[in-house]
Scaffold this active site. Structure first.
Site, PDB file in Angstrom:
ATOM      1  N   THR A 198       0.804  -1.396   0.803  1.00 24.38           N
ATOM      2  CA  THR A 198      -0.330  -0.022  -0.126  1.00 24.38           C
ATOM      3  C   THR A 198       0.721   1.252  -0.017  1.00 24.38           C
ATOM      4  O   THR A 198       2.402   1.070   0.787  1.00 24.38           O
ATOM      5  CB  THR A 198      -1.387  -0.386   1.071  1.00 24.38           C
ATOM      6  OG1 THR A 198      -1.594   1.317   0.762  1.00 24.38           O
ATOM      7  CG2 THR A 198      -0.096  -0.286   2.512  1.00 24.38           C
ATOM      8  N   ARG A 199       0.405   2.487  -0.887  1.00 26.92           N
ATOM      9  CA  ARG A 199       0.946   3.670  -0.574  1.00 26.92           C
ATOM     10  C   ARG A 199       0.246   4.353   0.147  1.00 26.92           C
ATOM     11  O   ARG A 199       0.523   5.557   0.221  1.00 26.92           O
ATOM     12  CB  ARG A 199       0.920   4.017  -1.804  1.00 26.92           C
ATOM     13  CG  ARG A 199       0.359   4.278  -2.777  1.00 26.92           C
ATOM     14  CD  ARG A 199       0.553   4.696  -4.355  1.00 26.92           C
ATOM     15  NE  ARG A 199      -0.574   4.931  -4.721  1.00 26.92           N
ATOM     16  CZ  ARG A 199      -1.672   5.521  -5.118  1.00 26.92           C
ATOM     17  NH1 ARG A 199      -1.593   7.200  -4.422  1.00 26.92           N
ATOM     18  NH2 ARG A 199      -2.406   6.103  -5.566  1.00 26.92           N
ATOM     19  N   ASN A 200      -0.775   3.741   0.929  1.00 30.39           N
ATOM     20  CA  ASN A 200      -1.256   4.986   1.579  1.00 30.39           C
ATOM     21  C   ASN A 200      -2.146   4.449   3.365  1.00 30.39           C
ATOM     22  O   ASN A 200      -1.620   3.792   3.326  1.00 30.39           O
ATOM     23  CB  ASN A 200      -3.176   5.434   0.876  1.00 30.39           C
ATOM     24  CG  ASN A 200      -3.248   5.931   0.074  1.00 30.39           C
ATOM     25  OD1 ASN A 200      -3.556   6.281  -0.669  1.00 30.39           O
ATOM     26  ND2 ASN A 200      -3.570   4.723  -1.510  1.00 30.39           N
ATOM     27  N   ARG A 292      -7.920  -4.143  -7.000  1.00 30.82           N
ATOM     28  CA  ARG A 292      -8.976  -2.809  -8.330  1.00 30.82           C
ATOM     29  C   ARG A 292      -7.690  -2.030  -8.161  1.00 30.82           C
ATOM     30  O   ARG A 292      -6.997  -1.710  -7.217  1.00 30.82           O
ATOM     31  CB  ARG A 292     -10.521  -2.759  -8.230  1.00 30.82           C
ATOM     32  CG  ARG A 292     -11.711  -3.547  -8.382  1.00 30.82           C
ATOM     33  CD  ARG A 292     -12.490  -3.138  -7.635  1.00 30.82           C
ATOM     34  NE  ARG A 292     -12.919  -1.649  -8.596  1.00 30.82           N
ATOM     35  CZ  ARG A 292     -13.344  -1.125 -10.066  1.00 30.82           C
ATOM     36  NH1 ARG A 292     -13.963  -2.607 -10.355  1.00 30.82           N
ATOM     37  NH2 ARG A 292     -13.681   0.057 -10.068  1.00 30.82           N
ATOM     38  N   HIS A 294      -4.953  -1.219  -9.254  1.00 25.20           N
ATOM     39  CA  HIS A 294      -3.491  -1.270  -8.351  1.00 25.20           C
ATOM     40  C   HIS A 294      -2.053  -1.115  -9.248  1.00 25.20           C
ATOM     41  O   HIS A 294      -2.447  -1.050 -10.301  1.00 25.20           O
ATOM     42  CB  HIS A 294      -3.134  -3.344  -8.552  1.00 25.20           C
ATOM     43  CG  HIS A 294      -2.037  -3.804  -7.824  1.00 25.20           C
ATOM     44  ND1 HIS A 294      -1.892  -4.077  -6.803  1.00 25.20           N
ATOM     45  CD2 HIS A 294      -0.295  -3.221  -7.953  1.00 25.20           C
ATOM     46  CE1 HIS A 294      -0.893  -4.908  -5.964  1.00 25.20           C
ATOM     47  NE2 HIS A 294      -0.070  -3.886  -6.405  1.00 25.20           N
ATOM     48  N   MET A 333     -13.856  -3.392  -2.400  1.00 31.32           N
ATOM     49  CA  MET A 333     -14.784  -3.260  -0.622  1.00 31.32           C
ATOM     50  C   MET A 333     -14.718  -2.120  -0.713  1.00 31.32           C
ATOM     51  O   MET A 333     -15.196  -0.823  -0.699  1.00 31.32           O
ATOM     52  CB  MET A 333     -13.176  -3.712   0.380  1.00 31.32           C
ATOM     53  CG  MET A 333     -12.554  -5.080   0.198  1.00 31.32           C
ATOM     54  SD  MET A 333     -13.373  -6.537  -0.005  1.00 31.32           S
ATOM     55  CE  MET A 333     -13.601  -6.638   2.309  1.00 31.32           C
ATOM     56  N   VAL A 436      14.977  37.859  -5.114  1.00 31.28           N
ATOM     57  CA  VAL A 436      15.241  36.478  -5.776  1.00 31.28           C
ATOM     58  C   VAL A 436      16.769  36.843  -6.150  1.00 31.28           C
ATOM     59  O   VAL A 436      17.698  35.995  -5.774  1.00 31.28           O
ATOM     60  CB  VAL A 436      14.193  35.385  -6.259  1.00 31.28           C
ATOM     61  CG1 VAL A 436      14.901  33.541  -6.350  1.00 31.28           C
ATOM     62  CG2 VAL A 436      13.108  34.901  -5.014  1.00 31.28           C
ATOM     63  N   ILE A 477       7.955  35.596 -13.126  1.00 32.37           N
ATOM     64  CA  ILE A 477       7.203  35.269 -14.645  1.00 32.37           C
ATOM     65  C   ILE A 477       6.927  34.422 -14.413  1.00 32.37           C
ATOM     66  O   ILE A 477       5.422  33.497 -15.542  1.00 32.37           O
ATOM     67  CB  ILE A 477       7.988  36.234 -16.037  1.00 32.37           C
ATOM     68  CG1 ILE A 477       8.279  37.382 -15.709  1.00 32.37           C
ATOM     69  CG2 ILE A 477       7.181  35.652 -17.266  1.00 32.37           C
ATOM     70  CD1 ILE A 477       9.207  38.274 -16.730  1.00 32.37           C
TER      71      ILE A 477
END
Length: 571
Positions: A198-200, A292, A294, A333, A436, A477
């Site tokens: 998982t990444r969550n 699903r 994936h 799910m 900057v 810009i």
């Protein structure tokens, strides 16, 4: 589905980290050979090659293996391998290298991690690779964007000798190499292990999926999340790991192991699912969950999917015999209110109330400070997420004003700066283009390359301010859409990004030109001047668009403040 039994804790692993004696030889060698400094994505690939997670690879791919993988998803020797694992370099770096040479690979701090013995160097055909690997050249796909806009022009292939694995300073006890995990499984007496990527954060739907997979495979669980952010907008690493730790107590005792995977995801859908399965087999898993979408990058801007929702499940299941690991496909799910439970959509009883929340919608709610339904996740996860992602009026954000010279950007930025200081509550920094230039980019000229570097520096500083929950106001810009898009993705990892297009027409800007720059550009005295002989690429979907032709500076700034109030950034 085939019943994959434990195979002596997996097959043979590659281990490319040398012993101390050879490491000293390589360190001495490094004094007389070129060096390459790797970015985070490249270091992640290197680590998984060195520690055996990418077995049977023994280095970065040569052109022969690369072409074979593109053509038939196999290495030259016929081994199933779905995605190219290549080391990209710039054209200038490639000119300084040649086959037969060795090169030291270093991290950003200069520590040597490995030595690459070069066998091959070749120019990358990025468009072709994107089409074959990702099925698209659309840069809305984060993998394609990385390939086309952030990767080098050439690939360098060859074998590796590892001096040490890349260093990690946080959650060290949660990091394991494949041999370490296999040894731990033996010690625990685990013979059947189902891997879950998982990444969550782990929400209730994924938790129920893992429990069902454990029951179906009669296996223990390796919860194996990706430690790196997979795409812009993902929950940050530290917050996610704390969420996994908080949820771990919901599993039955001694049946789940949490370990972090240093994988640089490509988000390549079905093909990447195969790579994930190969990695888990190398780590010692006997089964792997594929759901699903994936490894999906989400949807295109028009709402369509990059890959079929069931594509990864179908491809991985078809190839599981060759993969050598059991594939456990899982459909969506959903939450059934009457049962207060999650279950597969196909098992929902009739006449019941179903709820679902897509992860992208969850991320949007979280970043907008909206309430997350209690049925969606665990209270401990909500608590951790709220620590990392407070309500919008407490988050940091960047206002990025872009437009032609003379459009009114700097004046609007100065007014906003004063208004925020007047309000108080959060630190505010003004990053005007001229400011900057004087303080951060004084060594740069005004070539296209140097102007782009200047804008990227502004974006980096703004991201650090946003990360620390301050307000950054930028007024360059910034003529190039790709650069602005990359800056947005960087900053949205930490807070809000509000793009303000000061869309004042060119003729009005020229009429305000007190320095006479437009006149000099039209006379050919200044080359590459934005709007004259260098293009300005207007933003496609800015949060705010302002034409200052008929507006006073105060009225223009008020437009931005009204948006910020409506969006919840200020109260």
């Amino acid at each position: 589905m085939s019943d994959f039994s434990w195979d002596a804790h997996g097959g043979t692993l590659v281990n490319l980290v040398v012993d101390e004696e050879r490491a000293q030889v390589l360190k001495d060698l490094s004094q007389g050979i070129p060096s390459l400094t790797l970015n985070g994505r490249q270091l992640a690939d290197l680590e998984l090659i060195l520690n055996g997670a990418f077995s049977p690879l023994r280095g970065f791919m040569t052109s022969a293996d690369y072409e074979s993988v593109l053509d038939r998803m196999r290495l030259q020797d016929g081994t199933l391998w779905p995605l190219p694992i290549c080391l990209d370099v710039t054209e200038a770096e490639a000119r300084g290298l040649e086959p037969g040479q060795s090169v030291a690979l270093r991290d950003a701090e200069g520590f040597m991690v490995a030595v690459l013995h070069i066998q091959d160097i070749w120019p990358a055909d990025k468009e072709r690779e994107a089409e074959i690997v990702y099925g698209t050249t659309d840069t809305a796909h984060p993998g394609v964007d990385t390939l086309l806009h952030q990767s080098g022009t050439h690939y360098v292939g060859g074998t590796l000798e590892g001096v040490q694995l890349p260093l990690h300073y946080a959650f060290k006890r949660l990091r394991h190499t494949p041999p370490e995990l296999r040894t731990l499984f033996r010690k625990l007496g685990w013979r059947r292990i189902v891997g879950f990527q998982t990444r969550n954060p782990l929400h209730r739907a994924q938790f129920e999926m893992t429990l069902r997979a454990m029951d179906q495979a009669k296996a223990n669980l390796l919860l194996h999340p990706v430690a790196r952010r997979a795409r812009p907008g993902d929950i940050d690493y530290y917050t996610r790991i704390r969420c996994y730790q908080a949820v771990s107590r919901y599993y039955p005792p001694n049946m789940m192991l949490l370990s972090l995977l240093p994988l640089a995801m490509r988000m390549a859908g079905p093909k990447e699912a195969l790579l994930h399965a190969i990695i888990r087999k190398n780590y010692g898993c006997t089964h792997f969950i594929v759901g699903r979408d994936h490894a999906s990058p989400g949807k295109r801007p028009d709402g369509t999917s990059f890959y079929p929702p069931e594509g990864a499940m179908e491809l991985a299941t078809d190839l599981q015999e060759e993969l050598g690991i059991g594939i456990l496909p899982f459909e969506e799910m959903v939450y059934v209110m009457e049962e207060d439970a999650y279950m597969p959509a196909s098992e929902v009883p009739p006449d019941t109330t179903v709820r679902s929340l897509a992860l992208d919608d969850f991320h949007r709610r979280l970043r907008e400070g909206k309430r997350v339904p209690e049925w969606f996740t665990f209270p401990e996860v909500i608590e951790e997420l709220q620590r990392g992602y407070p309500p919008r009026h407490k988050q940091g954000f960047t206002i990025f004003c872009t437009g032609l010279s003379g459009a009114g950007k700097s004046t609007i930025a100065r007014i906003l700066y004063a208004r925020f200081l007047e309000m108080g509550g959060r630190p505010v920094t003004l990053l005007d283009g001229d400011i900057v230039r004087r303080n951060l980019s004084s060594e740069l000229g005004f070539s296209k390359e140097h102007r782009d570097i200047n804008v990227r520096r502004i974006g980096f500083v703004a991201s650090e301010i946003t990360k620390n929950r301050g307000i950054a106001i930028c007024a360059p810009i910034a003529p190039y859409a790709a650069t602005r898009r990359q800056i947005r993705r960087l900053i949205e990892n930490y807070g809000g990004f509000v793009e303000v297009h000061v869309a004042t027409p060119l003729e009005v800007c020229e009429s305000r030109d007190r320095k006479g720059l437009y006149a000099k550009a039209r006379a050919g005295l200044i080359k590459g001047f934005t709007g004259i002989d260098d293009p300005y690429e207007p933003p496609e979907a800015p949060e705010v668009t302002i034409d200052t032709t008929e507006l006073t500076p105060d009225e223009a700034a008020q437009e931005v403040l009204l948006f910020l109030e409506r969006a919840g950034y200020i109260k």
